[in-house]
Design a protein around this motif. Structure first.
Motif, mmCIF file in Angstrom:
data_model
loop_
_atom_site.group_PDB
_atom_site.id
_atom_site.type_symbol
_atom_site.label_atom_id
_atom_site.label_comp_id
_atom_site.label_asym_id
_atom_site.label_seq_id
_atom_site.Cartn_x
_atom_site.Cartn_y
_atom_site.Cartn_z
ATOM 1 N N SER A 292 2.596 9.543 -13.855
ATOM 2 C CA SER A 292 4.178 9.240 -13.030
ATOM 3 C C SER A 292 3.102 9.518 -11.571
ATOM 4 C CB SER A 292 4.679 10.508 -13.984
ATOM 5 O OG SER A 292 3.984 11.443 -13.871
ATOM 6 N N THR A 293 2.005 9.580 -11.624
ATOM 7 C CA THR A 293 1.492 9.836 -9.994
ATOM 8 C C THR A 293 1.772 8.844 -9.630
ATOM 9 O OG1 THR A 293 -0.888 9.623 -10.470
ATOM 10 C CG2 THR A 293 -0.182 11.658 -11.112
ATOM 11 N N ALA A 294 2.355 9.036 -7.998
ATOM 12 C CA ALA A 294 2.530 8.155 -7.114
ATOM 13 C C ALA A 294 1.503 7.468 -6.422
ATOM 14 C CB ALA A 294 2.938 8.805 -5.835
ATOM 15 N N LYS B 237 10.417 -3.044 -12.169
ATOM 16 C CA LYS B 237 11.663 -1.982 -11.940
ATOM 17 C C LYS B 237 11.758 -0.116 -12.183
ATOM 18 C CE LYS B 237 13.365 -6.466 -15.084
ATOM 19 N NZ LYS B 237 13.980 -5.879 -16.178
ATOM 20 N N TYR B 238 10.261 -0.359 -12.626
ATOM 21 C CA TYR B 238 10.104 1.121 -12.917
ATOM 22 C C TYR B 238 9.591 1.476 -11.259
ATOM 23 C CZ TYR B 238 11.345 -0.570 -17.633
ATOM 24 O OH TYR B 238 12.653 -1.127 -18.561
ATOM 25 N N MET C 109 0.582 -0.720 0.381
ATOM 26 C CA MET C 109 -0.165 0.738 -0.037
ATOM 27 C C MET C 109 0.923 1.207 0.220
ATOM 28 S SD MET C 109 -2.505 -1.610 -0.068
ATOM 29 C CE MET C 109 -4.048 -0.693 -0.363
ATOM 30 N N ALA C 110 2.168 1.273 -0.190
ATOM 31 C CA ALA C 110 2.998 2.307 0.099
ATOM 32 C C ALA C 110 3.133 2.575 -1.282
ATOM 33 C CB ALA C 110 4.866 1.897 0.213
ATOM 34 N N PRO C 111 2.802 4.216 -1.419
ATOM 35 C CA PRO C 111 2.630 4.507 -2.614
ATOM 36 C C PRO C 111 4.417 4.906 -3.180
ATOM 37 C CG PRO C 111 2.629 6.311 -1.273
ATOM 38 C CD PRO C 111 2.604 5.570 -0.455
ATOM 39 N N LYS C 112 3.874 3.952 -4.939
ATOM 40 C CA LYS C 112 5.524 3.882 -5.157
ATOM 41 C C LYS C 112 5.320 5.372 -6.581
ATOM 42 C CE LYS C 112 7.201 1.117 -3.156
ATOM 43 N NZ LYS C 112 8.946 1.308 -2.426
ATOM 44 N N THR C 113 6.449 5.530 -7.303
ATOM 45 C CA THR C 113 6.698 6.156 -8.394
ATOM 46 C C THR C 113 6.372 5.577 -9.498
ATOM 47 O OG1 THR C 113 6.730 8.341 -7.050
ATOM 48 C CG2 THR C 113 7.051 9.006 -8.583
ATOM 49 N N PRO C 114 5.822 5.558 -10.714
ATOM 50 C CA PRO C 114 6.468 5.296 -11.136
ATOM 51 C C PRO C 114 7.106 6.135 -12.808
ATOM 52 C CG PRO C 114 3.976 5.524 -11.615
ATOM 53 C CD PRO C 114 4.477 5.935 -10.878
ATOM 54 N N GLY D 231 10.068 5.728 -16.189
ATOM 55 C CA GLY D 231 10.084 5.571 -18.162
ATOM 56 C C GLY D 231 8.848 5.167 -19.071
ATOM 57 N N PRO D 232 9.151 3.879 -19.161
ATOM 58 C CA PRO D 232 8.035 3.403 -19.797
ATOM 59 C C PRO D 232 7.048 2.987 -18.999
ATOM 60 C CG PRO D 232 9.292 1.819 -19.435
ATOM 61 C CD PRO D 232 10.185 3.475 -19.207
ATOM 62 N N LEU D 233 6.748 2.846 -17.769
ATOM 63 C CA LEU D 233 5.700 2.565 -17.000
ATOM 64 C C LEU D 233 4.692 4.158 -16.732
ATOM 65 C CD1 LEU D 233 4.210 0.749 -14.950
ATOM 66 C CD2 LEU D 233 5.645 1.164 -13.389
ATOM 67 N N ALA D 234 5.079 5.182 -16.605
ATOM 68 C CA ALA D 234 4.707 6.234 -16.255
ATOM 69 C C ALA D 234 3.826 6.550 -17.767
ATOM 70 C CB ALA D 234 5.780 7.424 -16.549
ATOM 71 N N ALA D 235 4.793 6.499 -19.033
ATOM 72 C CA ALA D 235 4.131 6.167 -19.445
ATOM 73 C C ALA D 235 2.586 5.775 -20.457
ATOM 74 C CB ALA D 235 5.141 6.324 -21.468
ATOM 75 N N ILE D 236 2.685 4.771 -19.517
ATOM 76 C CA ILE D 236 1.451 3.976 -20.179
ATOM 77 C C ILE D 236 0.478 4.767 -19.236
ATOM 78 C CG2 ILE D 236 0.127 1.797 -19.668
ATOM 79 C CD1 ILE D 236 3.190 -0.015 -20.493
#
Length: 137
Positions: free
Chosen positions: A78-80, A134-135, A63-68, A70-75
């Motif tokens: 980029s919000t945590a 990884k991302y 449940m901890a917020p993670k920031t995407p 690279g390519p994950l943010a493109a999909i």
């Protein structure tokens, strides 16, 4: 007269035996009932001791917020957000673009964005979280 007295005596003796048998049967039934009552009481005591399980709590690490990145943010953007939400968003993208293989539903056919994320044209759904980790930072 002796015969009448003898008959009465025989009847009394037979009656006593049947009474004794009946009393013995009742005693056996009571004892059996007591044993079953004792067993039932033990089971009830065990059941009373057993507590209801609490509702399952989610693991705080998921449940901890993670920031995407690279390519994950493109999909997915980029919000945590928590990992569980990231996985849900990726699946929403896959289903929206109909990228799940029709024959083998475990396989995901990658489009251009997912090829960058996966590093290959097809990926197994069980590899998805490994590749996504990884991302996430």
């Amino acid at each position: 007269m002796a015969t009448k007295k003898a008959k009465k005596a025989v009847k009394k003796a037979a009656a006593k035996k049947t009474v004794k048998k009946a009393v013995a049967k009742k005693a056996v039934k009571k004892a059996a009932a007591k044993k079953t009552v004792k067993k039932a009481a033990k089971k009830a005591a065990v059941k009373k001791v057993a507590k209801k399980k609490a509702a399952r709590k989610p693991n705080p690490a998921f449940m901890a917020p993670k920031t995407p990145s690279g390519p994950l943010a493109a999909i997915i953007g980029s919000t945590a957000r928590p990992r569980t939400q990231v996985t849900s968003d990726i699946w929403a993208y896959i289903k929206k673009n109909k990228l799940q293989d029709a024959v083998n539903r475990r396989m995901i056919n990658a489009d251009e964005k997912l090829k960058e994320l996966f590093g290959k044209a097809k990926a197994d759904m069980f590899e998805l979280t490994k590749m996504v980790n990884k991302y996430l930072k």
